[in-house]
Scaffold this motif. Structure first.
Motif, PDB file in Angstrom:
ATOM      1  N   LYS A  61       0.851  -1.198   0.000  1.00  0.00           N
ATOM      2  CA  LYS A  61       0.000   0.000   0.000  1.00  0.00           C
ATOM      3  C   LYS A  61       0.888   1.250   0.000  1.00  0.00           C
ATOM      4  O   LYS A  61       0.673   2.175  -0.776  1.00  0.00           O
ATOM      5  N   ASN A  79     -10.596   7.321   3.600  1.00  0.00           N
ATOM      6  CA  ASN A  79     -10.046   6.874   4.882  1.00  0.00           C
ATOM      7  C   ASN A  79      -8.517   6.984   4.928  1.00  0.00           C
ATOM      8  O   ASN A  79      -7.890   6.593   5.908  1.00  0.00           O
ATOM      9  N   GLY A 129      -5.031   8.189   5.465  1.00  0.00           N
ATOM     10  CA  GLY A 129      -4.130   9.116   6.145  1.00  0.00           C
ATOM     11  C   GLY A 129      -2.896   9.410   5.310  1.00  0.00           C
ATOM     12  O   GLY A 129      -2.438  10.551   5.237  1.00  0.00           O
ATOM     13  N   THR A 130      -2.341   8.387   4.673  1.00  0.00           N
ATOM     14  CA  THR A 130      -1.129   8.587   3.869  1.00  0.00           C
ATOM     15  C   THR A 130      -1.399   9.608   2.763  1.00  0.00           C
ATOM     16  O   THR A 130      -0.599  10.522   2.528  1.00  0.00           O
ATOM     17  N   ARG A 143      -7.732  12.755  12.231  1.00  0.00           N
ATOM     18  CA  ARG A 143      -6.282  12.515  12.222  1.00  0.00           C
ATOM     19  C   ARG A 143      -5.520  13.843  12.419  1.00  0.00           C
ATOM     20  O   ARG A 143      -5.822  14.836  11.750  1.00  0.00           O
ATOM     21  N   GLN A 183       4.390  10.261   8.421  1.00  0.00           N
ATOM     22  CA  GLN A 183       3.802  10.732   7.152  1.00  0.00           C
ATOM     23  C   GLN A 183       4.033  12.232   6.961  1.00  0.00           C
ATOM     24  O   GLN A 183       4.129  12.702   5.833  1.00  0.00           O
ATOM     25  N   ASP A 224       1.615  -0.642  12.360  1.00  0.00           N
ATOM     26  CA  ASP A 224       0.498  -1.340  11.686  1.00  0.00           C
ATOM     27  C   ASP A 224       0.420  -2.818  12.070  1.00  0.00           C
ATOM     28  O   ASP A 224      -0.574  -3.482  11.778  1.00  0.00           O
ATOM     29  N   GLU A 272      -6.707   5.041  12.133  1.00  0.00           N
ATOM     30  CA  GLU A 272      -8.109   4.940  11.731  1.00  0.00           C
ATOM     31  C   GLU A 272      -9.033   4.939  12.949  1.00  0.00           C
ATOM     32  O   GLU A 272     -10.160   5.429  12.917  1.00  0.00           O
ATOM     33  N   ARG A 298      -6.129   2.685  18.147  1.00  0.00           N
ATOM     34  CA  ARG A 298      -5.972   1.229  18.029  1.00  0.00           C
ATOM     35  C   ARG A 298      -5.563   0.548  19.329  1.00  0.00           C
ATOM     36  O   ARG A 298      -5.735  -0.664  19.465  1.00  0.00           O
ATOM     37  N   HIS A 308      -9.952  -1.241   9.080  1.00  0.00           N
ATOM     38  CA  HIS A 308      -9.602  -2.420   8.281  1.00  0.00           C
ATOM     39  C   HIS A 308      -8.694  -3.399   9.011  1.00  0.00           C
ATOM     40  O   HIS A 308      -8.868  -4.620   8.916  1.00  0.00           O
ATOM     41  N   ARG A 309      -7.728  -2.863   9.772  1.00  0.00           N
ATOM     42  CA  ARG A 309      -6.791  -3.792  10.427  1.00  0.00           C
ATOM     43  C   ARG A 309      -7.443  -4.524  11.602  1.00  0.00           C
ATOM     44  O   ARG A 309      -7.082  -5.661  11.906  1.00  0.00           O
TER      45      ARG A 309
HETATM   46  C1  LIG Z   1      -2.679   3.730   9.411  1.00  0.00           C
HETATM   47  C2  LIG Z   1      -2.898   3.207   8.212  1.00  0.00           C
HETATM   48  O1  LIG Z   1      -2.998   3.904   7.044  1.00  0.00           O
HETATM   49  P1  LIG Z   1      -3.177   5.459   6.812  1.00  0.00           P
HETATM   50  O2  LIG Z   1      -2.373   6.188   7.813  1.00  0.00           O
HETATM   51  O3  LIG Z   1      -2.735   5.672   5.407  1.00  0.00           O
HETATM   52  O4  LIG Z   1      -4.659   5.744   6.962  1.00  0.00           O
HETATM   53  C3  LIG Z   1      -2.969   1.732   8.040  1.00  0.00           C
HETATM   54  O5  LIG Z   1      -3.001   1.267   6.892  1.00  0.00           O
HETATM   55  O6  LIG Z   1      -3.009   0.993   9.033  1.00  0.00           O
END
Ligand SMILES: C=C(OP(=O)(O)O)C(=O)O
Ligand SMILES: O=C(O)C1=C[C@@H](OP(=O)(O)O)[C@@H](O)[C@H](O)C1
Length: 438
Positions: free
Chosen positions: A21, A91, A93-94, A121, A168, A324, A352, A355, A394-395
């Motif tokens: 990703k 969704n 963040g990146t 975020r 990021q 992650d 997301e 966590r 998702h995770r």
């Molecule tokens: C934190 C994640 O991605 P992002 O920061 O791109 O939303 C992730 O894939 O677990």
């Protein structure tokens, strides 16, 4: 929809890890900044990377899906926003973080936003740093979060940024800096978390023709020589141009963590292809973690072989460079013999979901004995059946499906794996694990 293990038979076999990703985001973004036409092979098409593809198109790149590759005709860094509306990044963040700096290269205003989770975020540290570089941004809700308006003009200059919230922000400045008017001198202050993602940015920038020097400046002689807590990491980024290139995206160790963990839990043997020995991905450490928990791991040039008898031991692990993996490792720990400790992941609270909090709350629903800490958790092995919720993360959905390999576990809002791993159900099926969504 609810996600559940339906059937398990003939566990093991061979499967290809999905494309990375992080590298897919960066590949389409760098190709969009380059002069000329790039061909990107083996791109991940997930909800998050499609957000990156779409924003690059909106800012002027011409992107076409061809037979076997993605063709990107770059802008040479001359972005122009063709939308008079907010650009919705879903969704991802990146995408939000990297594109916030790049939007400063557009010759007109850009407004970036996303779903309810993306709007939580943190963005303030990046907005402050961009101000020092001449880029004016404004949070439209005045809360240092998306939606964010970015104005044209990216002068460059000297800036320092704390490294403990999100790498990021640092990738964002590094990727955009060569196209600023004067170049950038960036200092990252400790603690520097998730640094492997920055190394991945530098790695792919080099493939697109931009090499950056990194200098690690230790604060004092008696420090432990650990850049994470005891050094300023300095990057000098002169003005430069990206060159179009053909690029093949490697496999994703974070997504592969679910496949490897499934075999570790159930016992059996499998080969996971498309995982490279010399990868810069920090989440490659999943191999050491699963090995320490008791499975056998063989690392080959472009694949990993795992064999397990299904008996897992507790571990003590710091995941500051690989946040992650948190939920995968937490679920593995909940199925292991003994008490495990996970530390170093305070930054996982601003992803997301929070966590640390969501993983602990869902493990508790399975009667797991878990104690939440500011930067991690302690988990005593042992769970029972139950219903957990993905909280739209998702995770969480993918990792908790692993708990269902041992107990009857149903995950509500379980369909969200499309964010990073659309073929999750297909890949698990290739290992003999049938998951159902209903
Ligand atoms: C934190 C994640 O991605 P992002 O920061 O791109 O939303 C992730 O894939 O677990
Ligand atoms: O740059 C990237 O591709 C990513 C960086 C990491 O975020 P942080 O740097 O915020 O930890 C990671 O969690 C995310 O999934 C992808």
């Amino acid at each position: 929809m609810n996600l559940k293990v339906k059937n398990i038979s003939n566990v093991g076999g061979e499967v290809k890890a999905p494309p990375s990703k992080s590298y897919s985001h960066r590949a389409v973004i760098l190709a969009s900044l380059a002069k000329g036409t790039s061909k990107l092979y083996d791109m991940l098409f997930s909800e998050d990377t499609i957000s990156s593809i779409n924003v690059c198109k909106t800012l002027g790149a011409k992107i076409t899906e061809k037979e076997g590759y993605l063709e990107v005709v770059g802008t040479g860094g001359n972005f122009h926003n063709s939308s008079d509306d907010y650009i919705d990044l879903g969704n991802s963040g990146t995408t939000l973080r990297i594109m916030t700096s790049l939007a400063g290269l557009s010759d007109n205003d850009v407004i970036l936003t996303g779903d309810d989770s993306l709007k939580t975020r943190p963005m303030g540290v990046l907005m402050d740093a961009l101000k020092d570089l001449g880029v004016s941004t404004k949070s439209l809700k005045d809360n240092e979060k998306a939606p964010i308006l970015i104005k044209p003009g990216y002068a460059g200059g000297e800036v320092s940024i704390p490294g403990n919230i999100s790498s990021q922000f640092i990738s964002s400045i590094l990727i955009s800096a060569p196209l600023s008017e004067n170049g950038v001198q960036l200092s990252v202050l400790p603690d520097f978390k998730s640094k492997p993602y920055v190394d991945m940015s530098l790695d792919i920038m080099s493939k697109f023709g931009v090499d950056i020097t990194e200098e690690i400046q230790f604060k004092h002689d008696d420090c432990s020589k650990d850049y994470k807590t005891c050094a300023v990491v300095y990057y000098d980024i002169p003005k430069n141009e990206y060159k179009a290139t053909d690029y093949v995206v490697e496999g994703d160790y974070s997504s592969a963590s679910y496949l490897l963990a499934a075999i570790a839990i159930l016992g059996g043997e499998a080969k996971i292809f498309n995982l490279f020995k010399d990868s810069k991905q920090g989440d490659k450490v999943i191999l050491d973690i699963i090995r320490d928990m008791g499975a056998d791991i063989e690392v080959h040039e472009d694949y990993v072989k795992i064999s397990s008898d299904g008996n897992l031991k507790a571990i003590d692990v710091n995941l500051s460079d690989s946040p992650d993996l948190l939920i995968t490792v937490a679920v593995l720990a909940s199925l292991a013999e003994g008490t495990s400790k996970i530390t170093g992941v305070a930054h996982a609270r601003v992803k997301e979901t929070d966590r640390i909090a969501t993983t602990c709350s869902e493990l508790k629903k399975l009667n797991c004995n878990v104690v939440e800490h500011e930067d991690g958790m302690t988990i005593e092995g042992g769970i029972s059946s139950g219903v957990v919720d993905s909280h739209g993360d998702h995770r969480l959905a993918m990792a908790f499906s692993l708990a269902g390999l041992k107990e009857d576990v149903e995950i509500t809002n379980g369909e969200v794996f499309d964010v990073s791993f659309p073929n999750f159900i297909g890949a698990m099926a290739e290992l003999g694990i049938e998951l159902e969504l209903n």
